[in-house]
Design an enzyme around this catalytic site. Sequence first.
Site, PDB file in Angstrom:
ATOM      1  N   GLY A 231      20.349 -20.413  26.702  1.00  0.00           N
ATOM      2  CA  GLY A 231      19.412 -20.678  25.606  1.00  0.00           C
ATOM      3  C   GLY A 231      18.101 -19.941  25.839  1.00  0.00           C
ATOM      4  O   GLY A 231      17.597 -19.280  24.954  1.00  0.00           O
ATOM      5  N   THR A 460      22.613 -23.999  33.893  1.00  0.00           N
ATOM      6  CA  THR A 460      21.710 -23.992  35.039  1.00  0.00           C
ATOM      7  C   THR A 460      22.259 -24.708  36.262  1.00  0.00           C
ATOM      8  O   THR A 460      21.776 -24.492  37.371  1.00  0.00           O
ATOM      9  CB  THR A 460      20.410 -24.705  34.660  1.00  0.00           C
ATOM     10  OG1 THR A 460      20.744 -26.029  34.202  1.00  0.00           O
ATOM     11  CG2 THR A 460      19.682 -23.975  33.547  1.00  0.00           C
ATOM     12  N   LYS A 655       9.841 -29.477  41.116  1.00  0.00           N
ATOM     13  CA  LYS A 655       8.921 -28.816  40.190  1.00  0.00           C
ATOM     14  C   LYS A 655       9.640 -28.104  39.052  1.00  0.00           C
ATOM     15  O   LYS A 655       9.010 -27.745  38.072  1.00  0.00           O
ATOM     16  CB  LYS A 655       8.057 -27.797  40.952  1.00  0.00           C
ATOM     17  CG  LYS A 655       6.905 -28.453  41.720  1.00  0.00           C
ATOM     18  CD  LYS A 655       5.990 -27.439  42.350  1.00  0.00           C
ATOM     19  CE  LYS A 655       4.741 -28.111  42.914  1.00  0.00           C
ATOM     20  NZ  LYS A 655       3.887 -27.171  43.649  1.00  0.00           N
ATOM     21  N   GLU A 659      11.786 -21.187  34.855  1.00  0.00           N
ATOM     22  CA  GLU A 659      10.939 -20.124  34.297  1.00  0.00           C
ATOM     23  C   GLU A 659      10.172 -19.329  35.353  1.00  0.00           C
ATOM     24  O   GLU A 659       9.848 -18.174  35.143  1.00  0.00           O
ATOM     25  CB  GLU A 659       9.937 -20.662  33.266  1.00  0.00           C
ATOM     26  CG  GLU A 659      10.268 -22.020  32.758  1.00  0.00           C
ATOM     27  CD  GLU A 659      10.549 -22.211  31.275  1.00  0.00           C
ATOM     28  OE1 GLU A 659      10.161 -21.395  30.447  1.00  0.00           O
ATOM     29  OE2 GLU A 659      11.178 -23.232  30.971  1.00  0.00           O
TER      30      GLU A 659
HETATM   31 MO1  MOS Z   1      12.321 -22.570  28.179  1.00  0.00          MO
HETATM   32  S1  MOS Z   1      11.489 -21.039  27.107  1.00  0.00           S
HETATM   33  O1  MOS Z   1      11.081 -23.748  27.883  1.00  0.00           O
HETATM   34  O2  MOS Z   1      13.728 -23.082  27.434  1.00  0.00           O
END
Ligand code: MOS
Length: 698
Positions: A231, A460, A655, A659
Site C-alpha cells: 500500500g 510487512t 517505534k 517509513e
Molecule cells: Mo504510510 S505513507 O503512513 O502508509
Amino acid sequence: MSAGAVGRAHTRLEGPEKVSGTARYAVEYPLDDVTYGWAVPTAAVRGRITRLDSEPALAVPGVVAVLHHGNAPRLSPDVDPELYLLQEPAVHYRGQFVALVVAESIEAAREGARHVRIDYDTEPHSTVLTADHPGLYRPEKVNPGYPTDTAEGDFDAAFAASEVRVDVTYRTPAYHNNPMEPHATTAQWRDGRLLVHDSNQGSTAVQAALAELFGLPRDAVRVVSEHVGGGFGSKGYPKAAVVLAALAARQVGRPVRLALTRQQIFGPVGYRTPTIQRVRLGADADGRIAAVCHDAISQTSRLTEFAEQTAVYTRSMYAAPHRRTTHRLVRLDVPTPFWMRAPGECPGAYALESAMDELAAACGIDPVELRIRNEPDIDPDQGHPFTSRNLVACLTEGARRFGWADRNPRPCARREGRWMIGTGVAGSSYPARARASAATATAFPDGGYLVRINATDIGTGARTALWQVAADALDTPPERVRILIGDSDLPPAGVAGGSMGTSSWSWAVMRACQELRDQLSHHSGALPAEGLTVEAHTADEIRAQRPMARYAYGAQFAEVRVDADTGEVRVSRLLGVFAVGRVVNPTTARSQLIGGMTMGMSMALHEEGVLDERYGDWVNHDLATYHIPACADVERVEAYWVPEEDPDLNPAGVKGLGEIGIVGTAAAIASAVRHATGVRVRDLPIRLDKLIGVSGVA
Ligand code: MOS
C-alpha cells in the site's frame, strides 16, 4: 513479558500460504454469479459531461450494465469529495472515474469500457506546480494537524549575521505508489448488508466510510482484508475502487470484482505531491547553526485540501536558536495528492539533509561531525524532552560500519577506471506515534489462546509480530497462540500507516493479554468450552500520555559510482543504522528497512511523474515509463539497529519502522553524487543528463 518470542527472528506466519498461492487477495475469493467491473477514466481535465452514451458499450456481448452519474445509486455527499463518484457530471481532473462497465467477464468489461462515448464542455486548466503560481495560499494546518508555519527567535537577523550561509532550493517531482496489488475489491450485497473483500491498509476506516457513503449502520458493512499486497500509504484510506465496486454490486444485484489497472493507479488513488523547497542555514565557521528556515510549496486538488507536512521534519531535527518553517499550497486541476511512504518527512529530509551537506562543505567540516555538533538536548520545536534520541549513536555506528573515517572530503578525489566514486551521509527521523485500538484475548480449556484485532498486514509481517507480542504477554509458547486480523468484524484498530501499526496494535494486544492472565490467575475450576474472553481498549491510555518528543532516528550512508563518460549513476552500497525502539522480529524489521532504503534509492535516481500541461496528466502511466530500480540496480543494502529501550513510548517499546528507511536515503545518495562529481543535483531524480557536461563527466 517472559516467553522470549519478541526479538526472535521468525518468518511470516502466512508465508507458506503466500508462496503456495492459497492466500486469498481481494479479488481472488471464489464466488458464484460474480461479475467484473472496469473503470472508465475521463480524458477531459476540467469541465462537465454533456452527454454520455452507454448504448455501444451495452451492445458488447457480456456487458451487464454501465454505471454513470445519470444512473448510479446515490451516495452521501458529505463524506469525501474524492469518493463522491458517479454522482455528478463535473470533471475535476484527468483520469477521474466517470463510468464503470460491469460484465460477465473481465474481457467483456474492458471491451465495453472502450465503447462508452462521452462528450464534454471543457474549461482551461492549470496542472503544473510553480514557485510563483498565482494560486499559492496558506492552508490552515498541515497533515495530520500540525501548525502551517512556525517561528522562533529572529531568523532573518540571525541568518544575515551568520558567517556561513546556505540558501538553496530543491525540487522533487510527483511520485506514484505502485504496490504489487493494485486497489482491488470484491463487493456483494446480501439482505441490505454490504460485504467487501478489499485491499486496504485498515478496514475499520473503510467500513466507516462505506457506512457513511451508503447511509448504513456500521454493522451493516463488513470489510475483509486478510492479505494485502502492499500500500505504502495509497491504501491508507478508502479510495475509488471499493466505492465503485459497492455501487455496481448494488446496481446489478450481483457480486462485482474490480481491480484497477496499473495505469489507473497513477493519479486517481493519490500520489506524492511535487515539492519546491527553499532551505536556508546560517552557521558560524565551526558549523554551529544559528538560523534555519524551510519554506515548502506543494499542491492539492480543487476537490479537497491535502496539505503535505514537508517542512515539519526541519522543526525537530537539528538545534538552532532562530528557526522558521512555512507551507504554501496551490489548488490545481489534478487528482488529490495522498500519503506515500513517510509523507512530508521523506521529501522534507531530502531538502534539509542535502542542505546540511552543503553547509558541511561550506564550513569545511565533516558532514557526520556537523550533525553531531547540532544535536539538540530537547525537541527544538515543542521544547519537550525526547523519549529517546539515538541519532548520534546511529551516525557513529554507521560511520564505523561504513568505513567513513577513510573518506577524503574533497570532491572528485576517487577514481577507478571510468568510475568516479563518492560517498554521502544523511540523518533520518520519523515520528513514533500510536493510535487507539481494541483487541480481545481468549483462553480455552485446552491451553490454547486466541487473539483478535482488526490489524492489517500489508506484507510487512504485522501478523507475525503481533503473534510474538501476544505469546510473551500471555507467557506461553507461541504455538499455543492463534491471531486473527484483517476483518472489520474484529475489534476496531488503527490503520497500517504512519509507522504506527505495531505500536498501536501491540499496545491493545498486550493489555488484553495481561488482563486475561490476571483473570485466569483468579479463576478456579475448568474454563467454559467457549473460553474466557477479555477485551482491551487503549484510547484512554494513549490520551493520557505525557507530552514528550517521540521519534525514531537513523543515519544513512551511500556509496555511488558515476560513469565519467556517460554520467550513469550506480549505487554501490547503502548502509543504514536505525534507532527504532525494540525490534520485535529482526527478519521482518530488516525487510521493512531495506525496502524503505531501496525506495529511497528509487526516489534519488529513478522515479519521476512527468506532467504534460497540454493534457493535464502525467505522460508516464506504467512501469515501463515510470522508472523504478530493477534487481540489478540494487547492489549492497545493509540495515542495522542500535539497542534502544524506550519505556515512555508504549508497552512493547516499539517505534515502528515502515517509513524511517526511506527518510534521508535520497539526500545521502545526492550528496554521494556530489562527492563523486562535484555536482549538486537539487531537482530529483538524478539523471545522467544533469551530470553530463557540468562535472568531470564528459
Ligand atoms: Mo504510510 S505513507 O503512513 O502508509
